[in-house]
Design a protein around this motif. Structure first.
Motif, PDB file in Angstrom:
ATOM      1  N   MET A   1      90.391   9.585  30.928  1.00 54.02           N
ATOM      2  CA  MET A   1      90.509  10.401  32.134  1.00 54.02           C
ATOM      3  C   MET A   1      90.890   9.538  33.329  1.00 54.02           C
ATOM      4  SD  MET A   1      87.149  12.851  31.749  1.00 54.02           S
ATOM      5  CE  MET A   1      87.553  13.786  33.226  1.00 54.02           C
ATOM      6  N   ALA A   2      91.677  10.108  34.228  1.00 58.15           N
ATOM      7  CA  ALA A   2      92.042   9.397  35.446  1.00 58.15           C
ATOM      8  C   ALA A   2      90.814   9.251  36.334  1.00 58.15           C
ATOM      9  CB  ALA A   2      93.139  10.152  36.178  1.00 58.15           C
ATOM     10  N   SER A   3      90.903   8.287  37.257  1.00 56.84           N
ATOM     11  CA  SER A   3      89.760   8.015  38.134  1.00 56.84           C
ATOM     12  C   SER A   3      89.358   9.254  38.923  1.00 56.84           C
ATOM     13  CB  SER A   3      90.114   6.885  39.090  1.00 56.84           C
ATOM     14  OG  SER A   3      89.072   6.649  40.000  1.00 56.84           O
ATOM     15  N   ALA A   4      90.326   9.991  39.461  1.00 56.85           N
ATOM     16  CA  ALA A   4      90.020  11.195  40.232  1.00 56.85           C
ATOM     17  C   ALA A   4      89.331  12.245  39.367  1.00 56.85           C
ATOM     18  CB  ALA A   4      91.292  11.768  40.842  1.00 56.85           C
ATOM     19  N   GLU A   5      89.799  12.387  38.104  1.00 54.25           N
ATOM     20  CA  GLU A   5      89.199  13.373  37.206  1.00 54.25           C
ATOM     21  C   GLU A   5      87.757  13.004  36.874  1.00 54.25           C
ATOM     22  OE1 GLU A   5      91.870  13.344  33.950  1.00 54.25           O
ATOM     23  OE2 GLU A   5      93.224  14.840  34.818  1.00 54.25           O
ATOM     24  N   VAL A   6      87.496  11.725  36.717  1.00 58.82           N
ATOM     25  CA  VAL A   6      86.126  11.266  36.450  1.00 58.82           C
ATOM     26  C   VAL A   6      85.212  11.590  37.621  1.00 58.82           C
ATOM     27  CG1 VAL A   6      84.691   9.219  36.088  1.00 58.82           C
ATOM     28  CG2 VAL A   6      86.857   9.446  34.883  1.00 58.82           C
ATOM     29  N   LYS A   7      85.715  11.371  38.827  1.00 54.77           N
ATOM     30  CA  LYS A   7      84.907  11.654  40.022  1.00 54.77           C
ATOM     31  C   LYS A   7      84.645  13.151  40.177  1.00 54.77           C
ATOM     32  CE  LYS A   7      86.414   7.574  42.591  1.00 54.77           C
ATOM     33  NZ  LYS A   7      87.155   7.062  43.777  1.00 54.77           N
ATOM     34  N   VAL A   8      85.648  13.983  39.878  1.00 49.69           N
ATOM     35  CA  VAL A   8      85.462  15.429  39.948  1.00 49.69           C
ATOM     36  C   VAL A   8      84.436  15.876  38.913  1.00 49.69           C
ATOM     37  CG1 VAL A   8      86.566  17.661  39.589  1.00 49.69           C
ATOM     38  CG2 VAL A   8      87.746  15.903  40.906  1.00 49.69           C
ATOM     39  N   ALA A   9      84.532  15.327  37.700  1.00 50.29           N
ATOM     40  CA  ALA A   9      83.577  15.672  36.644  1.00 50.29           C
ATOM     41  C   ALA A   9      82.163  15.264  37.029  1.00 50.29           C
ATOM     42  CB  ALA A   9      83.978  14.999  35.337  1.00 50.29           C
ATOM     43  N   PHE A  10      82.037  14.177  37.788  1.00 52.49           N
ATOM     44  CA  PHE A  10      80.728  13.673  38.195  1.00 52.49           C
ATOM     45  C   PHE A  10      80.010  14.643  39.131  1.00 52.49           C
ATOM     46  CE2 PHE A  10      78.110  10.916  41.018  1.00 52.49           C
ATOM     47  CZ  PHE A  10      77.218  10.470  40.068  1.00 52.49           C
ATOM     48  N   SER A 220      92.648  15.355  55.942  1.00 55.22           N
ATOM     49  CA  SER A 220      92.209  14.024  55.512  1.00 55.22           C
ATOM     50  C   SER A 220      91.981  13.972  54.008  1.00 55.22           C
ATOM     51  CB  SER A 220      90.932  13.624  56.254  1.00 55.22           C
ATOM     52  OG  SER A 220      89.880  14.540  55.976  1.00 55.22           O
ATOM     53  N   VAL A 221      91.411  15.042  53.441  1.00 58.99           N
ATOM     54  CA  VAL A 221      91.166  15.073  51.994  1.00 58.99           C
ATOM     55  C   VAL A 221      92.487  15.086  51.227  1.00 58.99           C
ATOM     56  CG1 VAL A 221      90.294  16.518  50.108  1.00 58.99           C
ATOM     57  CG2 VAL A 221      88.880  16.115  52.124  1.00 58.99           C
ATOM     58  N   LYS A 222      93.427  15.918  51.680  1.00 60.40           N
ATOM     59  CA  LYS A 222      94.710  16.028  50.979  1.00 60.40           C
ATOM     60  C   LYS A 222      95.526  14.741  51.096  1.00 60.40           C
ATOM     61  CE  LYS A 222      94.087  20.336  49.751  1.00 60.40           C
ATOM     62  NZ  LYS A 222      93.836  20.686  48.328  1.00 60.40           N
ATOM     63  N   SER A 223      95.504  14.136  52.272  1.00 60.39           N
ATOM     64  CA  SER A 223      96.331  12.950  52.481  1.00 60.39           C
ATOM     65  C   SER A 223      95.747  11.703  51.826  1.00 60.39           C
ATOM     66  CB  SER A 223      96.519  12.688  53.982  1.00 60.39           C
ATOM     67  OG  SER A 223      95.267  12.454  54.608  1.00 60.39           O
ATOM     68  N   SER A 224      94.423  11.632  51.706  1.00 61.43           N
ATOM     69  CA  SER A 224      93.786  10.441  51.148  1.00 61.43           C
ATOM     70  C   SER A 224      93.646  10.496  49.638  1.00 61.43           C
ATOM     71  CB  SER A 224      92.396  10.252  51.766  1.00 61.43           C
ATOM     72  OG  SER A 224      91.528  11.333  51.404  1.00 61.43           O
ATOM     73  N   GLY A 225      93.852  11.675  49.054  1.00 58.46           N
ATOM     74  CA  GLY A 225      93.690  11.799  47.612  1.00 58.46           C
ATOM     75  C   GLY A 225      92.245  11.809  47.171  1.00 58.46           C
ATOM     76  N   TYR A 226      91.338  12.082  48.103  1.00 53.37           N
ATOM     77  CA  TYR A 226      89.912  12.143  47.785  1.00 53.37           C
ATOM     78  C   TYR A 226      89.664  13.247  46.768  1.00 53.37           C
ATOM     79  CZ  TYR A 226      84.848  12.344  48.608  1.00 53.37           C
ATOM     80  OH  TYR A 226      83.482  12.331  48.461  1.00 53.37           O
ATOM     81  N   HIS A 227      88.781  12.981  45.796  1.00 51.80           N
ATOM     82  CA  HIS A 227      88.551  13.967  44.739  1.00 51.80           C
ATOM     83  C   HIS A 227      87.966  15.263  45.313  1.00 51.80           C
ATOM     84  CE1 HIS A 227      84.790  11.673  45.190  1.00 51.80           C
ATOM     85  NE2 HIS A 227      84.176  12.794  44.862  1.00 51.80           N
ATOM     86  N   GLU A 228      88.433  16.401  44.806  1.00 54.79           N
ATOM     87  CA  GLU A 228      88.011  17.708  45.296  1.00 54.79           C
ATOM     88  C   GLU A 228      87.354  18.518  44.184  1.00 54.79           C
ATOM     89  OE1 GLU A 228      90.812  19.727  48.181  1.00 54.79           O
ATOM     90  OE2 GLU A 228      92.195  18.410  47.125  1.00 54.79           O
ATOM     91  N   HIS A 229      86.234  19.101  44.525  1.00 59.49           N
ATOM     92  CA  HIS A 229      85.552  20.016  43.612  1.00 59.49           C
ATOM     93  C   HIS A 229      85.952  21.435  44.050  1.00 59.49           C
ATOM     94  CE1 HIS A 229      81.483  21.586  41.886  1.00 59.49           C
ATOM     95  NE2 HIS A 229      82.499  21.851  41.105  1.00 59.49           N
ATOM     96  N   VAL A 230      87.064  21.933  43.529  1.00 60.80           N
ATOM     97  CA  VAL A 230      87.661  23.167  44.054  1.00 60.80           C
ATOM     98  C   VAL A 230      86.798  24.393  43.810  1.00 60.80           C
ATOM     99  CG1 VAL A 230      90.016  22.305  43.913  1.00 60.80           C
ATOM    100  CG2 VAL A 230      89.031  23.491  41.950  1.00 60.80           C
ATOM    101  N   THR A 231      85.923  24.365  42.799  1.00 63.80           N
ATOM    102  CA  THR A 231      85.077  25.540  42.550  1.00 63.80           C
ATOM    103  C   THR A 231      83.919  25.633  43.533  1.00 63.80           C
ATOM    104  OG1 THR A 231      83.779  24.303  40.918  1.00 63.80           O
ATOM    105  CG2 THR A 231      85.638  25.596  40.094  1.00 63.80           C
ATOM    106  N   GLU A 232      83.831  24.686  44.468  1.00 72.37           N
ATOM    107  CA  GLU A 232      82.789  24.755  45.483  1.00 72.37           C
ATOM    108  C   GLU A 232      83.183  25.716  46.601  1.00 72.37           C
ATOM    109  OE1 GLU A 232      80.177  21.755  48.366  1.00 72.37           O
ATOM    110  OE2 GLU A 232      81.843  20.986  47.167  1.00 72.37           O
TER     111      GLU A 232
END
Length: 334
Positions: A1-10, A220-232
């Motif tokens: 899994m990519a780093s972003a996907e791991v963070k979202v799963a976390f 800031s979230v979109k531009s930085s690529g910060y992981h997003e939990h979209v179901t929140e």
């Protein structure tokens, strides 16, 4: 899994904790505040000089208020019940020692006479200090949790739940809305200046900082690529937008209906929303629909959760109306 996907799963797929643990944890902040007050009393009785310098005051507040809240949701989370019981016992012992060493009559039943004098004493204040304390503690706990939730030391059961259940952070967002409602103009009994339409328009203008913060966070979230939990909240939504809409809609409702009926509006809004969820396809749309096409579908969690937050806000207004009543004797407050 990519780093972003791991963070979202976390930060995803959590079922929360028990209501008992959430309720128990909510006792910690008041106990910490009580400990701080008892420390100041003991220090003063020991001929200590009060007020402190700003540095000493900051150190005391950080040690007595901030550190216990940080540790309660990190290193000490598994023994939180022992921590709370320990602090409670220490506070009771200190309170007893303060009473025992204080000046009190030697007649039988002096404890009861002391308590009676206390509850009959007058309180000359136009403010409600414990409401301020509640709002401050909610803000502190919110900041701590938001910063800690991305780290493994933060218990996953405290994070927001995915579908059903109760997490500490679920309790936190509700408490944040309640804290805002307690001190809104309607709760404080301020009359509407001008027409009701102009009042609602003023409220619409007054929430611009929340809207601005919402867009800043989104950008800031979109531009930085910060992981997003979209179901929140959804793809584009966040809690700042929720707070802004709740405030405007609540102001409109309170302009149309009597403020003293806000408890009834809270029940009607919450009850009606629950009936709609159970009798229509809305629940399935919110939980089981995996499509994110269009603004409504992309942000359905955040948009529809506004209804529940409005119900909480209206209930908070009613509580605020009760708390802001004039009381001059400690017994009335108790």
């Amino acid at each position: 899994m990519a780093s972003a996907e791991v963070k979202v799963a976390f930060v995803s797929n959590h079922n929360g904790t028990t209501l008992t643990e959430v309720s128990l944890g909510s006792l910690l902040a008041p106990l910490c505040f009580l400990s701080r007050g008892l420390f100041l009393i003991v220090f003063h009785l020991g001929k200590g000089v009060i007020p402190f310098s700003w540095g000493s005051h900051l150190l005391l507040d950080f040690t007595a208020l901030i550190m216990p809240l940080v540790l309660s949701c990190t290193a000490l989370s598994d023994i939180l019940h022992f921590v709370i019981m320990g602090i409670a016992v220490v506070d009771l012992v200190v309170l007893y020692l303060i009473y025992k060493n204080g000046k009190h009559p030697s007649v039988q039943g002096s404890l009861y006479s002391t308590i009676d004098r206390f509850v009959q004493s007058r309180v000359e204040s136009n403010m409600v200090p414990f409401v301020t304390v509640f709002r401050v503690l909610v803000n502190m706990k919110t900041a701590i949790s938001i910063l800690a939730v991305d780290f493994s030391v933060f218990p996953r059961r405290y994070a927001k739940t995915e579908m059903y259940g109760t997490g500490v952070m679920d309790f936190g967002v509700g408490a944040y809305v309640m804290a805002n409602a307690l001190v809104c103009p309607e709760a404080r009994g301020k009359d509407i200046q001008g027409s009701k339409i102009s009042h609602v328009f003023k409220q619409l203008i007054s929430v611009w900082p929340l809207v601005l913060l919402g867009f800043v966070r989104l950008a800031s979230v979109k531009s930085s690529g910060y992981h997003e939990h979209v179901t929140e909240y959804g793809v584009h939504w966040n809690f700042f937008f929720t707070l802004a809409i709740v405030r405007v809609v609540a102001s409109a409702l309170l302009a149309l209906f009597p403020v003293d009926a806000s408890w009834l509006l809270a029940l009607l809004i919450g009850g009606t929303y629950q009936v709609v969820l159970e009798t229509t396809g809305l629940k399935s749309f919110l939980i089981h629909n995996n499509e994110r096409t269009g603004f409504l579908q992309a942000n359905r969690e955040g948009i529809f959760s506004v209804v529940g937050y409005i119900a909480i806000y209206m209930a908070g207004v009613q509580v605020g109306r009760y708390l802001m009543q004039s009381r001059n004797v400690v017994k009335d407050w108790i």
